[in-house]
Design an enzyme around this catalytic site. Structure first.
Site, PDB file in Angstrom:
ATOM      1  N   LYS A  22      83.706  49.637   2.547  1.00 29.16           N
ATOM      2  CA  LYS A  22      84.450  49.023   3.653  1.00 29.16           C
ATOM      3  C   LYS A  22      85.822  49.661   3.828  1.00 29.16           C
ATOM      4  CE  LYS A  22      85.280  44.438   3.578  1.00 29.16           C
ATOM      5  NZ  LYS A  22      86.619  43.896   3.940  1.00 29.16           N
ATOM      6  N   GLY A  94      91.496  41.536   7.318  1.00 21.79           N
ATOM      7  CA  GLY A  94      92.875  41.772   6.942  1.00 21.79           C
ATOM      8  C   GLY A  94      93.211  43.258   6.895  1.00 21.79           C
ATOM      9  N   GLN A 168      96.664  47.793   1.189  1.00 22.79           N
ATOM     10  CA  GLN A 168      96.842  47.569   2.624  1.00 22.79           C
ATOM     11  C   GLN A 168      98.290  47.755   3.045  1.00 22.79           C
ATOM     12  OE1 GLN A 168      95.197  43.736   3.585  1.00 22.79           O
ATOM     13  NE2 GLN A 168      93.109  44.323   3.056  1.00 22.79           N
ATOM     14  N   ASP A 316      89.100  42.796  -5.481  1.00 23.00           N
ATOM     15  CA  ASP A 316      88.084  42.191  -4.627  1.00 23.00           C
ATOM     16  C   ASP A 316      86.843  41.752  -5.389  1.00 23.00           C
ATOM     17  OD1 ASP A 316      89.493  42.303  -2.255  1.00 23.00           O
ATOM     18  OD2 ASP A 316      88.739  44.282  -1.714  1.00 23.00           O
ATOM     19  N   LYS A 343      93.839  36.076  -0.115  1.00 26.84           N
ATOM     20  CA  LYS A 343      92.702  36.795   0.459  1.00 26.84           C
ATOM     21  C   LYS A 343      92.104  35.960   1.601  1.00 26.84           C
ATOM     22  CE  LYS A 343      92.455  40.663  -1.868  1.00 26.84           C
ATOM     23  NZ  LYS A 343      92.399  41.974  -1.195  1.00 26.84           N
ATOM     24  N   ARG A 391      82.992  36.966   0.140  1.00 32.45           N
ATOM     25  CA  ARG A 391      82.788  37.196  -1.294  1.00 32.45           C
ATOM     26  C   ARG A 391      82.527  35.892  -2.048  1.00 32.45           C
ATOM     27  NH1 ARG A 391      83.349  42.506  -1.273  1.00 32.45           N
ATOM     28  NH2 ARG A 391      85.076  43.454  -0.109  1.00 32.45           N
TER      29      ARG A 391
END
Length: 434
Positions: A22, A94, A168, A316, A343, A391
């Protein structure tokens, strides 16, 4: 919205290929949209999050379409991004929101960002603050979506000491730095995933990684790679079938073409410390990224303490790891998990609450989780509240494959954001999810 239940499964076996990474897919679309020329991408994750990125880049002038097995991205090049005529709807992503803020910051355009209920709760101030220092302007009520960013053709380069390691945030600043006057640099407390730095090189850009910082020169022009970009399988998505195979007796599952970027392998290091039978086969490099095939067999796991310095390399994967810890023998402990609070959901609280409902003994700290494993799966029998978090949803379906009583999730919709076809793939291996 629909519920799904997972029932105890006796064995998983077979060979699968999980969707494309991703993080890399987002960046491939973004860099291709900014570059001169046409970028060809194979193995792109076609989940909702990445499609949100593609839609946003189309709205700002890039041409993006799928032709057979490849995605073609015709970039805006030196003419630059155009003013979007509609708000950019980033759904649940996000990564899309934060990285696109960095991209938009360097162009004289205004863009309205919006997202779903989950994304609208996530903090954006961590990106807004450094980009504002560089000369971008933001309009938001509380540092969350919806918001409007107005970029500048005259961005200022900055050095930014990040309070928390975040790929990020780092990427947003570096992407803005490509359009800034001078050298933009970032310092992180701990290394985070480095896909932006690697992909910048693939597009002819320059990024210097020093021992204490990462720097980019402003005014760079990117060019589409001559060769097709190949996206490896997502190691975060692979976590779910890997842990399902480990927890299901007599399982033997092979996952092909999994990305093994050294900033992303914390989960697999931890699982091996816990006693997991995982073999890395046919290791090779594709498009600047290490990949391998993973052979995973059912294993008896034991609890471990996760070093805090390893957290950014597996941030993650903690929901899936907590499921493994709940079935392991002995005490499991992880600290430094503050990033899990912000998250798609508060993953620390959400996992703790749902695991308790399934019969797991644990202690939730301010930024830690301690799990007391018995060496056997917990009883299950609960309906996990997913809070629109993909998730969380997949983690509790995995747990239900080994608990005496089925485990149900309240909403399966979010799974498609990162792992379209997850249920069908797991059932093809022998899982009982319906």
């Amino acid at each position: 919205m629909s519920q799904l239940s997972a029932q105890r499964t006796t064995r998983l076996s077979g060979t699968i290929r999980v969707p494309g990474d991703k993080s890399i897919s987002h960046r491939a679309i973004m860099f291709g949209a900014l570059a001169e020329g046409t970028t060809r991408i194979r193995g792109l994750l076609e989940g909702e999050d990445v499609l949100s990125t593609a839609a946003a880049m189309r709205a700002m002038g890039a041409r993006i379409e799928k032709q057979d097995a490849e995605w073609m991205v015709e970039g805006v090049g030196q003419k630059g991004l155009s003013q979007p005529e509609i708000p950019l709807d980033l759904g649940n992503s996000g990564t899309s929101a934060r990285l696109l803020m960095g991209i938009c910051a360097g162009y004289p355009i205004s863009a309205r960002f919006k997202g779903d209920a989950s994304l609208s709760k996530r903090p954006m101030k961590r990106v807004i603050d450094p980009l504002t220092q560089m000369g971008a302007h933001f309009e938001s009520i509380d540092g969350r979506l919806p918001l409007t960013i107005t970029g500048s053709a005259d961005l200022r380069a900055i050095h930014y000491d990040m309070p928390i390691s975040s790929a990020q945030v780092k990427s947003a600043i570096l992407l803005a730095g490509l359009r800034a006057r001078g050298i933009t640099s970032v310092r992180e407390p701990k290394p985070s995933r480095d896909h932006t730095e690697r992909m910048l090189a693939a597009f002819g850009g320059a990024c210097t990684v020093y021992p204490d910082r990462i720097a980019v020169d402003g005014g760079q022009t990117l060019s589409a790679p001559a060769e097709t970009l190949h996206v490896p399988g997502d190691p975060s998505s692979a976590a779910f079938p890997v842990i399902a195979a480990l927890l299901t007796e007599n399982s033997d599952v092979t996952l092909t073409n999994i990305g093994l970027n050294p900033t992303r392998t914390g989960l697999y290091t931890t699982l091996i410390e816990m006693g997991a039978d995982i073999a890395f086969l046919n290791e090779r490099k594709i498009g600047g990224e290490m990949v391998a095939d993973l052979r995973v067999r059912g294993s008896k796991l034991r609890g471990v303490t996760v070093p805090p310095g390893r957290v950014p390399s597996m941030v993650d994967e903690f929901p899936a790891l907590f499921v493994a810890a709940a079935c392991a023998e002995g005490e499991f402990f992880a600290d430094g998990l503050d990033e899990l609070r912000v998250k798609e959901s508060d993953r620390l609280k959400t996992m703790a609450d749902n695991l308790k409902a399934c019969g797991v003994e644990l202690e939730e700290g301010a930024n830690s989780l301690r799990i007391y494993g018995t060496g056997k799966p917990p009883k299950g029998g609960a309906t996990a509240q997913t809070h629109l978090d993909h998730r969380i949803a997949m983690s509790f379906l995995v747990l239900g494959l080994c608990t005496p009583e089925p485990v149900t999730i309240d909403d399966d919709h979010a799974i498609a954001t990162s792992f379209p076809g997850f249920v069908a793939m797991m059932n093809d291996l022998g899982a009982k999810i319906s």
